[in-house]
Design a protein around this motif. Structure first.
Motif, mmCIF file in Angstrom:
data_model
loop_
_atom_site.group_PDB
_atom_site.id
_atom_site.type_symbol
_atom_site.label_atom_id
_atom_site.label_comp_id
_atom_site.label_asym_id
_atom_site.label_seq_id
_atom_site.Cartn_x
_atom_site.Cartn_y
_atom_site.Cartn_z
ATOM 1 N N TYR A 103 0.836 -1.198 0.000
ATOM 2 C CA TYR A 103 0.000 0.000 0.000
ATOM 3 C C TYR A 103 0.870 1.247 0.000
ATOM 4 C CZ TYR A 103 -3.859 -3.125 0.937
ATOM 5 O OH TYR A 103 -4.785 -4.117 0.824
ATOM 6 N N TYR A 105 1.147 5.281 0.891
ATOM 7 C CA TYR A 105 0.597 6.266 1.842
ATOM 8 C C TYR A 105 1.128 7.654 1.501
ATOM 9 C CZ TYR A 105 -0.131 1.976 4.530
ATOM 10 O OH TYR A 105 -0.493 0.719 4.938
ATOM 11 N N TYR A 135 -4.493 6.467 1.480
ATOM 12 C CA TYR A 135 -3.742 5.300 1.042
ATOM 13 C C TYR A 135 -4.465 4.610 -0.108
ATOM 14 C CZ TYR A 135 -7.105 2.211 3.373
ATOM 15 O OH TYR A 135 -8.244 1.553 3.749
ATOM 16 N N ILE A 154 -0.850 7.989 9.386
ATOM 17 C CA ILE A 154 -0.689 6.671 8.781
ATOM 18 C C ILE A 154 -0.788 5.619 9.881
ATOM 19 C CG2 ILE A 154 0.905 5.140 7.580
ATOM 20 C CD1 ILE A 154 2.075 7.587 6.197
#
Length: 220
Positions: A103, A105, A135, A154
């Motif tokens: 992923y 971010y 994200y 995050i």
């Protein structure tokens, strides 16, 4: 007597907690390599705190254009090319880091702000003050419609102990300079390290010894 025991045990627990907090490690990710940085993590929920060279990191930010900047406004912001801070994480798939479970971010977009700056220091200062992150699956990092908002820093949660590969999502990488540095803060699921447990047990032992040495009173 009970009060002394509580205070002593509380002090031992506080000391153990302080010991665990001081063990926080700065993680550095080089933007010029595809390997990233692999970190072994325990189960729990983590938040990412970006740091720079002033706080023990190797980097303040990274640049995808050999350090060049262009199109910045008078304040050195909103550049078309510049220094930036973002991060990708591969949580592994079938025992390997093939980026299929990775992923990307980044900061939630704001009007007139590309999050690219004329200096790495300015890029780091921006990401340390921004409130919201978004994200998306790493393979769709260029598709704005693929992103979801955290509404905060995050954050990710691991259901079991595992390795995580942190990397810079970009291609090609040969013209990249710098990188990102950050600390992971485990906000839930934390278990004291063996050294911390030893401090706590020692504190309980001291409390028990003090109680045994105290004269015993009886009331008829």
């Amino acid at each position: 007597m009970k009060k002394k025991l509580i205070l002593c045990c509380t002090a031992a627990i506080a000391l153990a907690a302080a010991s665990g907090a001081s063990a926080a490690t700065v993680i550095n990710v080089n933007a010029a390599t595809n390997a990233g940085t692999v970190v072994g993590l325990s189960a729990g929920t983590y938040t990412v705190e970006f740091v720079g060279t002033a706080n023990g990191g190797a980097y303040n930010a990274w640049n995808a254009w050999n350090g060049a900047t262009a199109g910045c406004n008078g304040a050195g912001e909103n550049c078309s090319r510049g220094w930036l801070v973002n991060l990708a994480a591969d949580f592994g798939s079938s025992g390997s880091f093939d980026r299929s479970n990775a992923y990307f971010y980044t900061q939630a977009k704001l009007p007139d702000n590309s999050f690219r700056f004329s200096t790495p220091e300015a890029a780091l200062a921006q990401i340390q003050t921004v409130g919201d992150f978004i994200y998306a699956p790493a393979e769709f990092y260029k598709d704005p419609s693929a992103f979801t908002s955290f509404g905060g820093p995050i954050t990710f949660t691991l259901s079991s102990d595992q390795d995580v590969n942190f990397f810079i999502q970009d291609s090609p990488l040969n013209d990249n300079l710098g990188g990102v540095s950050f600390v992971l803060n485990r906000v839930s699921g934390a278990v004291p390290e063996p050294a911390s447990w030893a401090l706590m047990i020692a504190g309980f032992g001291i409390a028990g010894f003090a109680m045994r040495r105290r004269p015993q009173l009886s009331f008829a």
